[in-house]
Design a protein around this motif. Structure first.
Motif, PDB file in Angstrom:
ATOM      1  N   ILE A 181      36.642 -86.000-122.082  1.00  0.00           N
ATOM      2  CA  ILE A 181      36.431 -86.789-120.874  1.00  0.00           C
ATOM      3  C   ILE A 181      35.010 -87.330-120.897  1.00  0.00           C
ATOM      4  CG2 ILE A 181      36.148 -86.666-118.362  1.00  0.00           C
ATOM      5  CD1 ILE A 181      38.473 -84.680-118.309  1.00  0.00           C
ATOM      6  N   PHE A 182      34.880 -88.660-120.825  1.00  0.00           N
ATOM      7  CA  PHE A 182      33.578 -89.321-120.833  1.00  0.00           C
ATOM      8  C   PHE A 182      33.090 -89.687-119.428  1.00  0.00           C
ATOM      9  CE2 PHE A 182      33.649 -91.128-125.418  1.00  0.00           C
ATOM     10  CZ  PHE A 182      32.824 -90.105-125.848  1.00  0.00           C
ATOM     11  N   THR A 183      34.024 -89.876-118.475  1.00  0.00           N
ATOM     12  CA  THR A 183      33.630 -90.453-117.195  1.00  0.00           C
ATOM     13  C   THR A 183      34.580 -90.021-116.088  1.00  0.00           C
ATOM     14  OG1 THR A 183      33.248 -92.561-116.044  1.00  0.00           O
ATOM     15  CG2 THR A 183      34.922 -92.557-117.768  1.00  0.00           C
ATOM     16  N   ILE A 184      34.043 -89.948-114.861  1.00  0.00           N
ATOM     17  CA  ILE A 184      34.798 -89.501-113.689  1.00  0.00           C
ATOM     18  C   ILE A 184      34.407 -90.370-112.498  1.00  0.00           C
ATOM     19  CG2 ILE A 184      35.140 -87.584-112.059  1.00  0.00           C
ATOM     20  CD1 ILE A 184      34.452 -85.679-114.425  1.00  0.00           C
ATOM     21  N   ALA A 185      35.374 -90.665-111.611  1.00  0.00           N
ATOM     22  CA  ALA A 185      35.084 -91.393-110.372  1.00  0.00           C
ATOM     23  C   ALA A 185      36.021 -90.884-109.278  1.00  0.00           C
ATOM     24  CB  ALA A 185      35.273 -92.898-110.565  1.00  0.00           C
ATOM     25  N   TRP A 186      35.466 -90.627-108.107  1.00  0.00           N
ATOM     26  CA  TRP A 186      36.268 -90.236-106.955  1.00  0.00           C
ATOM     27  C   TRP A 186      36.746 -91.481-106.205  1.00  0.00           C
ATOM     28  CZ3 TRP A 186      37.805 -85.340-105.561  1.00  0.00           C
ATOM     29  CH2 TRP A 186      37.164 -84.259-106.199  1.00  0.00           C
ATOM     30  N   MET A 187      38.042 -91.500-105.829  1.00  0.00           N
ATOM     31  CA  MET A 187      38.589 -92.579-105.009  1.00  0.00           C
ATOM     32  C   MET A 187      38.604 -92.193-103.536  1.00  0.00           C
ATOM     33  SD  MET A 187      41.723 -93.715-107.505  1.00  0.00           S
ATOM     34  CE  MET A 187      42.659 -94.282-106.123  1.00  0.00           C
ATOM     35  N   SER A 188      38.700 -90.890-103.258  1.00  0.00           N
ATOM     36  CA  SER A 188      38.658 -90.364-101.891  1.00  0.00           C
ATOM     37  C   SER A 188      38.231 -88.905-102.006  1.00  0.00           C
ATOM     38  CB  SER A 188      40.022 -90.483-101.216  1.00  0.00           C
ATOM     39  OG  SER A 188      40.944 -89.569-101.794  1.00  0.00           O
TER      40      SER A 188
END
Length: 457
Positions: free
Chosen positions: A191-198
């Motif tokens: 895993i290179f990247t993470i983003a929260w949507m909520s």
């Protein structure tokens, strides 16, 4: 889980050989400040600078110009920042970081260490990594590490990598208790990247060319699950993604579609991604991901970072020598790319705040670009001792310290024993209420072992 139970699992980081209150020993206790109201919010550096320039204003004047003050502070802060280096022992290359509160920053490293550093005392507290339920065949991957750390919008959950870098680990804040691990039917590579949507939906991007959407059950972290087994060890849920999307293959580089960075637009409910084959991708993000478009980027080498500005509806992509700006709704891009001109070492980290973008380079320097003026911030200089400082015409550049470099056999044999290397600034994050900037990284050559961390305030 009670804070003292979490504390029993944590220990001070020993020396190794090889992304707001309380002391570092409080890594077990609340990491978020108990009191959100601080005098600095009324009489901060922002107000001091503004008062000095235009004369003291009444209370009504200040409250009526908060937006103007904030913009003024964003523009003036970089030239006032001064560095204090933080010692990280022998940890190798900090890839990710996030502020937890006014004095604690959580970091992830190439040597797969998740830790909290107290920027006041310098004390380091390690956080145990979550393990996959089944056997993990690739257990020894020394060159991978933790590449991403992200907090959800309410700052109640933290998402990062697990002991297996292919798995998504979620911890509860402020206690840093383990909540769940995405190790079932998920990514097949790092895993290179993470983003929260909520607050309960998070997306991860992987080197295997996939983007995974994970939905968390609130029962996992509202106290309805037993968090310890009979031996007193922490127990966490094992989850699978709700949706997985594969990056389309490009004709120019079909085998290099690694997802390198993600950024989410809450206003448009869209998810942007960059892949190492030189493309920007956009999805509509609802209960599943629906791809809207894929655009060939103007600069295609080493696109490794991405950020989004809600106010300007603008994505910024960092590459080997440029930052490119994208508004997916505009056919013609009106903002020209900026060139970092840092010896081809690349843009390694990016962040937006209002109209200023901060650029962390591979050559140990921080640059600041004004989107509205479409130029870099400049150093201030006085023509004479009695004159007011004005723009010097010289680009403002903050150069970071030496950090620590391991003088091992590889350093001697392949790099000729060169005394020091500029550190790549792989991560930086602002604490705007405290007017502080945390910056970290390490030597750019992949074989070199070292680290850098600094607090700019």
């Amino acid at each position: 889980m009670a804070p003292q139970q979490t504390g029993s699992r944590k220990r001070k980081a020993p020396a190794e050989s090889s992304s707001s209150q309380g002391s570092a020993a409080d890594a077990a206790g609340p990491l978020l400040p108990k009191k959100q109201k601080r005098p600095a919010t009324r009489r901060s550096l922002v107000h001091y600078l503004k008062d000095r320039e235009v004369g003291a204003l009444g209370g009504a004047g200040l409250s009526g110009s908060k937006g103007e003050l904030r913009g003024y502070a964003v523009q003036k802060l970089p030239e006032l920042l001064r560095e204090r280096e933080l010692a990280l022992g022998t940890l190798n290359k900090v890839f990710a970081s996030q502020w937890l509160n006014a004095r604690q920053v959580v970091c992830g490293t190439k040597c797969n260490t998740l830790f909290v550093v107290d920027v006041h005392s310098g004390q380091i507290t390690r956080i145990p990594l979550m393990r996959d339920r089944g056997p993990w065949l690739a257990r020894a991957q020394p060159s991978c590490g933790i590449h991403a750390i992200e907090l959800n919008p309410s700052k109640t959950l933290l998402a990062t990598g697990g002991e297996n870098p292919n798995s998504l680990a979620v911890y509860q804040l402020p206690t840093l208790d383990p909540v769940c691990l995405g190790d079932r039917h998920g990514h097949k590579d790092w895993i290179f990247t993470i983003a929260w949507m909520s607050d309960t939906v998070v997306v991860s991007g992987s080197r295997d060319g996939t983007v995974a959407l994970w939905r968390l059950d609130p029962d996992m972290f509202n106290g309805s699950i037993a968090w310890h087994n009979d031996a007193g060890l922490p127990v966490y849920a094992h989850i699978r993604p709700r949706d997985m999307e594969t990056i389309p293959r490009s004709s120019t580089s079909p085998s290099n579609r690694k997802v390198r960075a993600l950024a989410f637009s809450g206003k448009n409910q869209e998810l942007g991604a960059v892949s190492l084959d030189g493309y920007f991708h956009l999805w509509k993000a609802r209960s599943t991901l629906s791809r809207l478009l894929s655009i060939r980027l103007p600069y295609c080498r080493e696109n490794v970072c991405l950020t989004y500005c809600e106010e300007l509806s603008l994505y910024a992509v960092g590459s080997q020598s440029h930052v490119s700006f994208l508004d997916p709704r505009q056919r013609q891009q009106n903002i020209r790319p900026l060139c970092s001109r840092e010896g081809g070492t690349g843009v390694r980290s990016l962040s937006f705040y209002q109209h200023i973008i901060t650029v962390g380079t591979g050559h140990g320097s921080l640059l600041f670009y004004d989107i509205r003026a479409q130029k870099f911030l400049e150093e201030m200089a006085s023509a004479s001792p009695d004159s007011c400082p004005g723009p010097s015409g010289k680009k403002l550049k903050l150069t970071c310290g030496r950090g620590w470099l391991n003088h091992d056999d590889l350093w001697v044999n392949y790099f000729g024993g060169i005394g020091e290397f500029p550190n790549a600034l792989y991560t930086h994050c602002y604490n705007w209420p405290e007017m502080k900037l945390f910056v970290a990284g390490g030597p750019l050559p992949s074989g070199l072992h070292g680290n850098y961390a600094g607090l700019w305030s």
